[in-house]
Write a protein that holds these residues in place. Structure first.
Motif, PDB file in Angstrom:
ATOM      1  N   UNK A   1      62.368  16.894  32.543  1.00  0.00           N
ATOM      2  CA  UNK A   1      62.859  15.963  31.511  1.00  0.00           C
ATOM      3  C   UNK A   1      64.291  15.509  31.806  1.00  0.00           C
ATOM      4  N   UNK A   2      65.152  16.428  32.244  1.00  0.00           N
ATOM      5  CA  UNK A   2      66.538  16.054  32.561  1.00  0.00           C
ATOM      6  C   UNK A   2      66.597  15.131  33.777  1.00  0.00           C
ATOM      7  N   UNK A   3      65.705  15.346  34.761  1.00  0.00           N
ATOM      8  CA  UNK A   3      65.657  14.467  35.923  1.00  0.00           C
ATOM      9  C   UNK A   3      65.237  13.062  35.507  1.00  0.00           C
ATOM     10  N   UNK A   4      64.212  12.957  34.673  1.00  0.00           N
ATOM     11  CA  UNK A   4      63.752  11.646  34.194  1.00  0.00           C
ATOM     12  C   UNK A   4      64.855  10.931  33.407  1.00  0.00           C
ATOM     13  N   UNK A   5      65.547  11.667  32.553  1.00  0.00           N
ATOM     14  CA  UNK A   5      66.621  11.073  31.764  1.00  0.00           C
ATOM     15  C   UNK A   5      67.755  10.593  32.670  1.00  0.00           C
ATOM     16  N   UNK A   6      68.100  11.373  33.709  1.00  0.00           N
ATOM     17  CA  UNK A   6      69.146  10.976  34.647  1.00  0.00           C
ATOM     18  C   UNK A   6      68.778   9.722  35.419  1.00  0.00           C
ATOM     19  N   UNK A   7      67.512   9.632  35.847  1.00  0.00           N
ATOM     20  CA  UNK A   7      67.052   8.443  36.582  1.00  0.00           C
ATOM     21  C   UNK A   7      67.107   7.214  35.680  1.00  0.00           C
ATOM     22  N   UNK A   8      66.710   7.361  34.434  1.00  0.00           N
ATOM     23  CA  UNK A   8      66.749   6.234  33.491  1.00  0.00           C
ATOM     24  C   UNK A   8      68.185   5.770  33.247  1.00  0.00           C
ATOM     25  N   UNK A   9      69.113   6.718  33.098  1.00  0.00           N
ATOM     26  CA  UNK A   9      70.517   6.351  32.880  1.00  0.00           C
ATOM     27  C   UNK A   9      71.095   5.637  34.096  1.00  0.00           C
ATOM     28  N   UNK A  10      70.776   6.129  35.301  1.00  0.00           N
ATOM     29  CA  UNK A  10      71.266   5.465  36.512  1.00  0.00           C
ATOM     30  C   UNK A  10      70.721   4.049  36.620  1.00  0.00           C
ATOM     31  N   UNK A  11      69.443   3.874  36.303  1.00  0.00           N
ATOM     32  CA  UNK A  11      68.835   2.546  36.371  1.00  0.00           C
ATOM     33  C   UNK A  11      69.492   1.621  35.353  1.00  0.00           C
ATOM     34  N   UNK A  12      69.753   2.123  34.162  1.00  0.00           N
ATOM     35  CA  UNK A  12      70.393   1.316  33.129  1.00  0.00           C
ATOM     36  C   UNK A  12      71.808   0.917  33.543  1.00  0.00           C
ATOM     37  N   UNK A  13      72.575   1.856  34.095  1.00  0.00           N
ATOM     38  CA  UNK A  13      73.935   1.552  34.559  1.00  0.00           C
ATOM     39  C   UNK A  13      73.920   0.531  35.691  1.00  0.00           C
ATOM     40  N   UNK A  14      72.959   0.674  36.606  1.00  0.00           N
ATOM     41  CA  UNK A  14      72.855  -0.269  37.720  1.00  0.00           C
ATOM     42  C   UNK A  14      72.511  -1.672  37.213  1.00  0.00           C
ATOM     43  N   UNK A  15      71.583  -1.753  36.239  1.00  0.00           N
ATOM     44  CA  UNK A  15      71.221  -3.053  35.666  1.00  0.00           C
ATOM     45  C   UNK A  15      72.419  -3.685  34.960  1.00  0.00           C
ATOM     46  N   UNK A  16      73.170  -2.885  34.212  1.00  0.00           N
ATOM     47  CA  UNK A  16      74.356  -3.404  33.532  1.00  0.00           C
ATOM     48  C   UNK A  16      75.388  -3.901  34.531  1.00  0.00           C
ATOM     49  N   UNK A  17      75.571  -3.157  35.622  1.00  0.00           N
ATOM     50  CA  UNK A  17      76.523  -3.548  36.646  1.00  0.00           C
ATOM     51  C   UNK A  17      76.110  -4.871  37.297  1.00  0.00           C
ATOM     52  N   UNK A  18      74.821  -4.998  37.614  1.00  0.00           N
ATOM     53  CA  UNK A  18      74.339  -6.220  38.255  1.00  0.00           C
ATOM     54  C   UNK A  18      74.477  -7.430  37.336  1.00  0.00           C
ATOM     55  N   UNK A  19      74.154  -7.275  36.056  1.00  0.00           N
ATOM     56  CA  UNK A  19      74.289  -8.405  35.130  1.00  0.00           C
ATOM     57  C   UNK A  19      75.755  -8.780  34.941  1.00  0.00           C
ATOM     58  N   UNK A  20      76.636  -7.784  34.878  1.00  0.00           N
ATOM     59  CA  UNK A  20      78.064  -8.079  34.739  1.00  0.00           C
ATOM     60  C   UNK A  20      78.592  -8.782  35.977  1.00  0.00           C
ATOM     61  N   UNK A  21      78.120  -8.374  37.149  1.00  0.00           N
ATOM     62  CA  UNK A  21      78.566  -9.005  38.391  1.00  0.00           C
ATOM     63  C   UNK A  21      78.046 -10.444  38.481  1.00  0.00           C
ATOM     64  N   UNK A  22      76.816 -10.681  38.038  1.00  0.00           N
ATOM     65  CA  UNK A  22      76.275 -12.041  38.030  1.00  0.00           C
ATOM     66  C   UNK A  22      77.080 -12.938  37.095  1.00  0.00           C
ATOM     67  N   UNK A  23      77.437 -12.416  35.925  1.00  0.00           N
ATOM     68  CA  UNK A  23      78.237 -13.202  34.984  1.00  0.00           C
ATOM     69  C   UNK A  23      79.608 -13.517  35.569  1.00  0.00           C
TER      70      UNK A  23
END
Length: 166
Positions: free
Chosen positions: A57-79
């Motif tokens: 469960x902790x591994x799944x939660x960590x992967x989800x958080x990393x994916x969310x941070x990466x998506x936020x970073x990419x959208x901020x960089x595009x903007x």
């Protein structure tokens, strides 16, 4: 008879962890020390089973958080890229960048240079100043004078690494 253990998630730090099943529904997070009520039990079983489930469960939660941070970073960089492109289109000629401290600093003052300085001539008839070195101008009692440095302050100064350079 083995103990029953349950898997819970902390409200504050969101980490999954094991807790021994007891009558009270209160438990304390082992990571952030937050005391809380049991809201949801994710799994119940033996110690090794619960440990494997917590790691999963902790591994799944960590992967989800990393994916969310990466998506936020990419959208901020595009903007940011879009803003830079729109600014480049608006600015056809580059403007001169000024120093931000220039507003706070005065303009340098130009000092006119003198060609040659001629020392004034001294008349031999001028009165000479009395040079009596034996008399002291300041007649201050010894109690008002500054005392010599104490040995403690002298020792402090002697152990400085800068004494070699003085």
């Amino acid at each position: 008879m083995s103990q029953e253990i349950r898997v819970l998630q902390c409200i504050q730090c969101k980490m999954y962890q094991v807790d021994i099943v007891k009558k009270a529904n209160k438990w304390q997070c082992k990571i952030c020390r937050q005391k809380q009520n049991m809201l949801k039990e994710f799994f119940r079983g033996s110690g090794p089973e619960c440990r494997v489930k917590v790691q999963q469960l902790n591994l799944e939660r960590g992967v989800q958080e990393e994916k969310l941070e990466e998506d936020l970073f990419l959208t901020a960089q595009e903007q940011l890229d879009q803003k830079e492109n729109s600014l480049e289109k608006q600015k056809s000629t580059p403007q001169r960048k000024t120093n931000k401290w220039a507003d706070y600093v005065d303009e340098p003052i130009e000092i006119p240079q003198k060609t040659a300085v001629v020392p004034p001539k001294i008349d031999e008839k001028q009165e000479e100043l009395p040079m009596n070195f034996n008399r002291s101008r300041n007649k201050v009692s010894r109690s008002n004078k500054r005392l010599a440095e104490s040995p403690q302050t002298v020792n402090k100064k002697s152990c400085s690494k800068w004494n070699d350079f003085l």
